[in-house]
Design a protein around this motif. Structure first.
Motif, short mmCIF file in Angstrom:
data_model
loop_
_atom_site.label_atom_id
_atom_site.label_comp_id
_atom_site.label_asym_id
_atom_site.label_seq_id
_atom_site.Cartn_x
_atom_site.Cartn_y
_atom_site.Cartn_z
N THR A 184 0.84 -1.19 0.00
CA THR A 184 0.00 0.00 0.00
C THR A 184 0.88 1.24 0.00
OG1 THR A 184 -0.12 -0.25 2.39
CG2 THR A 184 -2.02 -1.00 1.13
N ALA A 185 0.35 2.33 -0.52
CA ALA A 185 1.15 3.55 -0.64
C ALA A 185 1.56 4.09 0.73
CB ALA A 185 0.37 4.60 -1.41
N ASN A 186 0.68 3.95 1.70
CA ASN A 186 0.96 4.48 3.04
C ASN A 186 0.71 3.42 4.10
OD1 ASN A 186 1.48 7.34 2.28
ND2 ASN A 186 -0.66 7.25 1.60
N PRO A 187 1.62 2.47 4.25
CA PRO A 187 1.43 1.44 5.28
C PRO A 187 1.43 2.07 6.67
CG PRO A 187 3.67 1.37 4.42
CD PRO A 187 2.92 2.32 3.56
N PRO A 188 0.70 1.50 7.59
CA PRO A 188 0.59 2.12 8.92
C PRO A 188 1.91 2.07 9.68
CG PRO A 188 -0.38 -0.07 8.92
CD PRO A 188 -0.05 0.24 7.50
N LYS A 189 2.15 3.10 10.48
CA LYS A 189 3.29 3.07 11.38
C LYS A 189 2.98 2.13 12.54
CE LYS A 189 4.72 7.77 10.18
NZ LYS A 189 5.78 7.31 9.27
N VAL A 190 3.98 1.82 13.34
CA VAL A 190 3.81 0.82 14.39
C VAL A 190 2.65 1.17 15.31
CG1 VAL A 190 4.89 -0.26 16.39
CG2 VAL A 190 6.24 0.16 14.32
N LEU A 240 -4.90 -0.67 15.17
CA LEU A 240 -5.71 -1.50 14.30
C LEU A 240 -5.94 -2.88 14.90
CD1 LEU A 240 -4.17 -0.68 10.80
CD2 LEU A 240 -6.55 -0.35 11.45
N ILE A 241 -4.88 -3.47 15.45
CA ILE A 241 -5.00 -4.81 16.04
C ILE A 241 -5.90 -4.79 17.27
CG2 ILE A 241 -3.69 -6.64 17.20
CD1 ILE A 241 -1.33 -5.90 15.35
N ILE A 242 -5.77 -3.75 18.09
CA ILE A 242 -6.64 -3.62 19.27
C ILE A 242 -8.10 -3.53 18.85
CG2 ILE A 242 -7.29 -2.07 21.18
CD1 ILE A 242 -4.30 -1.39 21.47
N ASN A 243 -8.36 -2.72 17.81
CA ASN A 243 -9.74 -2.49 17.37
C ASN A 243 -10.32 -3.71 16.65
OD1 ASN A 243 -9.77 0.12 18.41
ND2 ASN A 243 -8.96 1.01 16.52
N GLN A 244 -9.52 -4.34 15.79
CA GLN A 244 -10.06 -5.41 14.96
C GLN A 244 -10.02 -6.78 15.64
OE1 GLN A 244 -8.91 -5.49 10.82
NE2 GLN A 244 -8.54 -3.30 10.76
N LEU A 245 -8.97 -7.05 16.42
CA LEU A 245 -8.83 -8.36 17.04
C LEU A 245 -9.12 -8.34 18.54
CD1 LEU A 245 -5.61 -9.70 15.24
CD2 LEU A 245 -8.00 -9.82 14.52
N LYS A 246 -9.37 -7.14 19.07
CA LYS A 246 -9.72 -6.98 20.49
C LYS A 246 -8.60 -7.46 21.41
CE LYS A 246 -13.64 -5.62 18.88
NZ LYS A 246 -13.85 -4.16 18.70
N TYR A 247 -7.37 -7.23 21.00
CA TYR A 247 -6.22 -7.57 21.84
C TYR A 247 -6.02 -6.49 22.90
CZ TYR A 247 -4.31 -11.30 18.81
OH TYR A 247 -4.10 -12.46 18.12
N ALA A 248 -5.47 -6.89 24.04
CA ALA A 248 -4.99 -5.93 25.03
C ALA A 248 -3.75 -5.24 24.48
CB ALA A 248 -4.68 -6.64 26.35
N PRO A 249 -3.42 -4.04 24.96
CA PRO A 249 -2.31 -3.26 24.37
C PRO A 249 -0.99 -4.00 24.29
CG PRO A 249 -3.63 -1.86 25.79
CD PRO A 249 -4.17 -3.25 25.96
N LYS A 250 -0.56 -4.68 25.34
CA LYS A 250 0.74 -5.37 25.32
C LYS A 250 0.77 -6.50 24.28
CE LYS A 250 3.42 -3.59 28.63
NZ LYS A 250 4.81 -3.15 28.38
N LYS A 251 -0.31 -7.23 24.21
CA LYS A 251 -0.39 -8.31 23.25
C LYS A 251 -0.42 -7.75 21.82
CE LYS A 251 -3.18 -12.44 22.20
NZ LYS A 251 -4.41 -13.19 22.57
N ALA A 252 -1.12 -6.63 21.61
CA ALA A 252 -1.18 -5.98 20.30
C ALA A 252 0.19 -5.48 19.88
CB ALA A 252 -2.19 -4.84 20.33
N GLU A 253 0.97 -4.96 20.84
CA GLU A 253 2.33 -4.49 20.52
C GLU A 253 3.21 -5.65 20.05
OE1 GLU A 253 3.80 -2.47 23.94
OE2 GLU A 253 2.31 -0.85 23.82
N ALA A 254 3.07 -6.81 20.70
CA ALA A 254 3.85 -7.98 20.29
C ALA A 254 3.42 -8.44 18.90
CB ALA A 254 3.68 -9.11 21.31
N ALA A 255 2.10 -8.45 18.66
CA ALA A 255 1.61 -8.85 17.34
C ALA A 255 2.13 -7.92 16.26
CB ALA A 255 0.08 -8.87 17.34
N ALA A 256 2.13 -6.62 16.53
CA ALA A 256 2.64 -5.64 15.57
C ALA A 256 4.12 -5.86 15.31
CB ALA A 256 2.39 -4.22 16.09
#
Length: 361
Positions: A248-254, A260-276
């Motif tokens: 994509t022309a503008n991939p998301p920053k970390v 996005l992961i928190i909103n779409q997959l309902k992860y807690a922040p720490k787990k979302a950071e690891a997934a990212a």
């Protein structure tokens, strides 16, 4: 069924020339829709005389071969050809693709493969060799006056699929098919491709549905067939492919990817950071030591661990979770940070075990 798309109607992040060049290099199909205004003929070309007695010919067989050669000379101006009943897509050959990339247009004189639909509505590739296997003699051999038990079976044949005007439907042994053949002009704007083969060149729309089978094996976000539908890796692989491998022309920053992961997959922040971290093509942090597993994007470590530690396990085993963390963590393991190793184990852990739901950490 694999989806076929018209290349000119796809929102690409590269030129059509570049995409076709990539498909040519990877030996992936580039097709045109079978035109309604032409007929396709399977033109049989004699290649070699069949030696029925092995490498050494008896005198009798040598004489038979001499007679057959004389018979061939008398009939060499006549090419055996059959009208092909149905073809959906025609596959362009490498020489034609090279010309298409260079000039944007090519005059097809013949093709060697085409696709047709089976009874199950799956596309089947038909080559000259396969066509001969199905039709040991031309399907209109009787009308052509071919003595199929002798003359035709004395030779091996190659087949090229060539074109005539739609009104030409019948060939007799007094016709010369070469006088009826016509070129088929083809522009780069009119080619079709399998969508799966060009996903890395498509501007990925967030709303566009992508499934794990769409992700090619060359992508670091690829999940093997037997590992799918077991863990969170399916959803994460789609996110990684959509936002990074899809160019994509503008991939998301970390930070944006974490949200996005928190909103779409309902992860807690720490787990979302690891997934990212495991999705990022250029992650900031301690990466794995074994470059053969992953170099750059670390997502392959997740699929590697799922296959190595959990595949074929029939029940939950807490020792396996400890083994995964030990394998991933610190200087004695692959070198990941404690948080990334811990959350990686949670992310890749299969859902099928009756041990209970994963804790939302």
């Amino acid at each position: 069924m694999q989806k076929i798309v018209e290349l000119s109607k796809v929102n690409l992040n590269a030129s059509r020339d570049e995409v076709v060049q990539h498909l040519l290099k990877e030996n992936k199909p580039v097709l045109i829709f079978s035109p309604v205004n032409i007929n396709i003929w399977a033109v049989y070309e004699r290649s070699t005389y069949k030696n029925r007695n092995g490498p050494y010919l008896t005198r009798e067989d040598s004489m038979y071969r001499k007679v057959a050669r004389n018979k061939l000379k008398r009939s060499e101006s006549f090419s055996v050809a059959s009208l092909v009943p149905k073809a959906e897509y025609l596959r362009l050959g490498s020489d034609d693709l090279t010309m298409l990339i260079k000039n944007g247009i090519v005059n097809l004189k013949f093709i060697t493969e085409f696709y047709l639909y089976t009874e199950n509505f799956e596309l089947e590739l038909m080559s000259g060799e396969k066509y001969i296997e199905i039709h040991e003699v031309p399907i209109n051999a009787k009308e052509l006056g071919i003595n199929w038990q002798s003359d035709f079976h004395d030779y091996n044949y190659n087949i090229k699929f060539s074109f005539t005007r739609k009104s030409f439907k019948f060939l007799s042994n007094t016709h010369f098919i070469v006088n009826e053949l016509e070129d088929l002009p083809t522009k780069i704007d009119s080619v079709y491709v399998f969508e799966r083969d060009i996903l890395s060149f498509v501007h990925q729309d967030v709303e566009r549905k992508i499934d794990t089978p769409d992700i090619p094996e060359t992508s670091p976000y690829y999940v093997k067939d037997f590992l799918r539908n077991q863990s969170d890796l399916d959803q994460l692989s789609i996110l990684g492919f959509r936002y990074y491998w899809g160019k994509t022309a503008n991939p998301p920053k970390v930070k944006g990817l974490v949200e996005l992961i928190i909103n779409q997959l309902k992860y807690a922040p720490k787990k979302a950071e690891a997934a990212a971290f495991f999705l990022n093509p250029n992650p900031n942090g301690l990466c794995g030591k074994t470059k053969l597993i992953a170099d750059g994007c670390q997502f392959s470590y997740l699929t590697y661990c799922l296959e190595r530690f959990w595949h074929n396990q029939e029940k939950y085993n807490k020792n396996i979770t400890a083994q995964i963390i030990k394998f991933l963590e610190g200087t004695e393991g692959e070198g990941f940070s404690s948080d990334n190793a811990k959350y990686a184990e949670l992310i890749l852990r299969p859902r099928k075990f009756p041990w209970g739901p994963k804790k939302r950490i």
